[in-house]
Design a protein around this motif. Sequence first.
Motif, PDB file in Angstrom:
ATOM      1  N   LEU A 176       0.871  -1.266  -0.235  1.00 44.96           N
ATOM      2  CA  LEU A 176       0.000   0.241   0.205  1.00 44.96           C
ATOM      3  C   LEU A 176       0.648   1.365   0.084  1.00 44.96           C
ATOM      4  O   LEU A 176       0.672   1.978  -0.335  1.00 44.96           O
ATOM      5  CB  LEU A 176      -0.808  -0.240   1.520  1.00 44.96           C
ATOM      6  CG  LEU A 176      -1.868  -0.963   0.956  1.00 44.96           C
ATOM      7  CD1 LEU A 176      -3.031  -1.002   2.928  1.00 44.96           C
ATOM      8  CD2 LEU A 176      -2.993  -1.195  -0.101  1.00 44.96           C
ATOM      9  N   ARG A 177       2.301   1.062   1.087  1.00 47.25           N
ATOM     10  CA  ARG A 177       2.919   2.134   0.394  1.00 47.25           C
ATOM     11  C   ARG A 177       3.795   2.342  -1.062  1.00 47.25           C
ATOM     12  O   ARG A 177       3.468   2.983  -1.138  1.00 47.25           O
ATOM     13  CB  ARG A 177       3.796   2.027   1.563  1.00 47.25           C
ATOM     14  CG  ARG A 177       5.166   3.537   1.794  1.00 47.25           C
ATOM     15  CD  ARG A 177       6.184   3.191   2.625  1.00 47.25           C
ATOM     16  NE  ARG A 177       7.111   4.116   2.844  1.00 47.25           N
ATOM     17  CZ  ARG A 177       8.250   4.517   3.566  1.00 47.25           C
ATOM     18  NH1 ARG A 177       8.990   3.174   4.566  1.00 47.25           N
ATOM     19  NH2 ARG A 177       8.754   5.273   3.351  1.00 47.25           N
ATOM     20  N   SER A 178       3.535   1.226  -1.046  1.00 37.65           N
ATOM     21  CA  SER A 178       4.359   1.462  -2.855  1.00 37.65           C
ATOM     22  C   SER A 178       3.622   2.067  -3.755  1.00 37.65           C
ATOM     23  O   SER A 178       3.342   2.613  -4.245  1.00 37.65           O
ATOM     24  CB  SER A 178       4.613   0.066  -3.143  1.00 37.65           C
ATOM     25  OG  SER A 178       5.376  -0.482  -2.677  1.00 37.65           O
ATOM     26  N   ALA A 179       2.118   1.689  -3.571  1.00 31.03           N
ATOM     27  CA  ALA A 179       1.157   2.863  -4.256  1.00 31.03           C
ATOM     28  C   ALA A 179       0.982   3.789  -3.670  1.00 31.03           C
ATOM     29  O   ALA A 179       0.361   4.189  -5.149  1.00 31.03           O
ATOM     30  CB  ALA A 179      -0.624   1.955  -4.071  1.00 31.03           C
ATOM     31  N   GLY A 210      -0.894  14.335  -1.335  1.00 32.51           N
ATOM     32  CA  GLY A 210      -0.936  14.147  -0.201  1.00 32.51           C
ATOM     33  C   GLY A 210      -0.054  13.209   0.852  1.00 32.51           C
ATOM     34  O   GLY A 210       1.545  12.776   0.076  1.00 32.51           O
ATOM     35  N   ILE A 211      -0.174  13.349   1.634  1.00 33.63           N
ATOM     36  CA  ILE A 211       0.729  12.368   2.966  1.00 33.63           C
ATOM     37  C   ILE A 211      -0.063  10.733   3.011  1.00 33.63           C
ATOM     38  O   ILE A 211      -1.189  11.404   3.707  1.00 33.63           O
ATOM     39  CB  ILE A 211       1.240  13.180   3.811  1.00 33.63           C
ATOM     40  CG1 ILE A 211       1.984  14.504   3.534  1.00 33.63           C
ATOM     41  CG2 ILE A 211       1.666  12.252   5.079  1.00 33.63           C
ATOM     42  CD1 ILE A 211       2.493  15.453   4.344  1.00 33.63           C
ATOM     43  N   ALA A 212       1.234  10.305   3.411  1.00 33.29           N
ATOM     44  CA  ALA A 212      -0.014   8.723   4.098  1.00 33.29           C
ATOM     45  C   ALA A 212       1.364   7.868   5.131  1.00 33.29           C
ATOM     46  O   ALA A 212       2.218   7.624   4.751  1.00 33.29           O
ATOM     47  CB  ALA A 212      -0.217   7.750   2.897  1.00 33.29           C
ATOM     48  N   ILE A 213       0.434   8.349   6.515  1.00 30.98           N
ATOM     49  CA  ILE A 213       1.401   7.124   7.293  1.00 30.98           C
ATOM     50  C   ILE A 213       1.154   5.902   7.444  1.00 30.98           C
ATOM     51  O   ILE A 213       0.452   6.013   7.930  1.00 30.98           O
ATOM     52  CB  ILE A 213       1.192   8.207   8.662  1.00 30.98           C
ATOM     53  CG1 ILE A 213       2.211  10.077   8.342  1.00 30.98           C
ATOM     54  CG2 ILE A 213       2.732   8.149   9.418  1.00 30.98           C
ATOM     55  CD1 ILE A 213       3.903   9.645   8.028  1.00 30.98           C
ATOM     56  N   THR A 252       5.754   9.963   1.831  1.00 33.47           N
ATOM     57  CA  THR A 252       4.994   8.636   2.636  1.00 33.47           C
ATOM     58  C   THR A 252       6.126   8.484   3.824  1.00 33.47           C
ATOM     59  O   THR A 252       7.302   8.528   3.749  1.00 33.47           O
ATOM     60  CB  THR A 252       4.840   7.077   1.823  1.00 33.47           C
ATOM     61  OG1 THR A 252       6.058   6.993   1.724  1.00 33.47           O
ATOM     62  CG2 THR A 252       4.164   7.572   0.958  1.00 33.47           C
ATOM     63  N   GLY A 253       5.885   7.643   4.669  1.00 36.07           N
ATOM     64  CA  GLY A 253       6.542   7.319   6.260  1.00 36.07           C
ATOM     65  C   GLY A 253       5.812   6.567   6.599  1.00 36.07           C
ATOM     66  O   GLY A 253       5.060   6.066   6.877  1.00 36.07           O
ATOM     67  N   LYS A 254       7.034   5.243   7.299  1.00 33.86           N
ATOM     68  CA  LYS A 254       6.231   4.319   8.154  1.00 33.86           C
ATOM     69  C   LYS A 254       7.140   4.175   9.012  1.00 33.86           C
ATOM     70  O   LYS A 254       8.037   4.865   9.569  1.00 33.86           O
ATOM     71  CB  LYS A 254       6.656   3.586   7.194  1.00 33.86           C
ATOM     72  CG  LYS A 254       6.074   1.966   7.999  1.00 33.86           C
ATOM     73  CD  LYS A 254       6.532   0.740   6.752  1.00 33.86           C
ATOM     74  CE  LYS A 254       6.243  -0.688   7.729  1.00 33.86           C
ATOM     75  NZ  LYS A 254       6.721  -1.693   6.547  1.00 33.86           N
TER      76      LYS A 254
END
Length: 401
Positions: free
Chosen positions: A62-65, A171-174, A73-75
Motif C-alpha cells: 500500500l505504501r508503494s501504491a 497527499g501524505i500517508a503515514i 510517505t513515512g512508516k
Amino acid sequence: MDPIRNPYAPGAGQRPPELAGRDDELRTFDVVLERIARGRPERSVVLTGLRGVGKTVLLNALRSAAVRAKWGTGKLEARPDQRLRRPLSSALHQAVRELGHSQQEDVDQVLGVIKSFAQRDAPANAKLRDRWSPGIDVPAVSGRADSGDIEIDLVELLSDAGGLAADMGRGIAIFIDEMQDLDPEDVSALCAACHEISQASLPIIVVGAGLPHLPAVLSASKSYSERLFRYARIDRLPREAADKALQSPAQEEDAKFDDAALDAMYAVTGGYPYFIQAYGKVAWDVAPGSPVSAADIDVAAPAAEAELAVGFFGSRYERATPGEREYLRAMADAATDIPDDERDDVESVPTSAVANVLGRKPQSLSPARDALLKKGLIYSGERGRIAFTVPHFGRYLRSVS
C-alpha cells in the motif's frame, strides 16, 4: 530442483505469497488515494489479522501504491516501550521530504513544526544527553505542536503537514505497523488527529496494521473511532488464491505443482501465506524435478515444520516467562476439549477453561494473561475468551510438551 532458483526463499520473487489474493485491498486503496486527491471525504485505513497472514507485506504494498501516486510517505513500527513522538517525527519528516521542494519556505515551516513536536519527547529541563535530535536542519517553530499535550500537539502537527500537502496538490500517508502496541494516550491522540484532519478534508491519512483486537483498542480510546477508519480483516487465503501463491512463482521458473501436491500443501498450510512460503521453499529444495508431487510435500514437511518450530513458533515461545509458558500450554490443552469441527486455527478458549486446566482461580492467572496480551502472544476477541495470535500455535505447544 535448483535451490538457487528457489522462488519461495525469503525476499525472492516480485509478488510474494503474502500478496496473493489481496487484489481487492490494493484496488480499494487506490480508490481511497484517488478520492482524497479529488478532495472527497475518506477514512484512514486499518488492517487487522493474525501473525503470518501477510499484513506487513500488504502494508508495504500500500505504501508503494501511495509512492506511485506521488504522495509523501513515512512508516513506523509501534513498540510497547516507546512513545509516539520520535518514530512519528521521523516518519513524517521523510514524508514531507518526499513531497519535494517546490515550496521550500512552506516545507521548512512544517519541518520546523515537526522538530518542535519531536523535541517535546524529553522534558524542557532534561539534560542535553537525554534530548533527541530528529536530524532536521531548520529551526524549531516555537508555539506549534510543542505544548507537551500529545493530543493537542498531534492535531497541530498533522494539520500543518496536511495543509502543506494540500497546497502542493499532493497527499501524505503515514503507515504504522503493530499499531496495537501504541501507548493508550498516543492512540487517543491519533484518533483525535484523524478526526480533525477528516473534518478539515486535508489530504493526509493513517494506514495501520495490527492484531485482531486492534479495533477494540481504538474504540476503547475514542467512541467515534469506528467512523474514522476503514477496517479490513486480512485472513488466510482461500483455496484458489493459495494455489496461485504456489503456482505463480513456480511457473516463472518453468515448474509447477501437480493437483495432489496442491491438495497436500493446503492441508498442511491452512492457506496461511507465511506457511505457504515456508513449506514451498523446502518442497522446492527437496523435489527432484517438476512437477512437485504430494510425495515431495511429505518429504518436505518435517524440515519445514522444524524450521517453523525455531523461527516462527519457538522465537515467540521463548519470549514468555516460565509462568506465562504454563498459561500458554494450558490454553493449548483446554482447546483439546473443543470438538474438531468447532475448533479454529487460533483455538479460542474461555479463560475459565484455562484456569480449570491449571487448577487455579481465574483471578490468580490475571498477571500471566495480561503479560501475554502485552507481548502480543494472545488476544481477547470477546469478553471472557482468549486466543493465540499465531495460527497453529496450540498444535505446536502440544507437540513440544
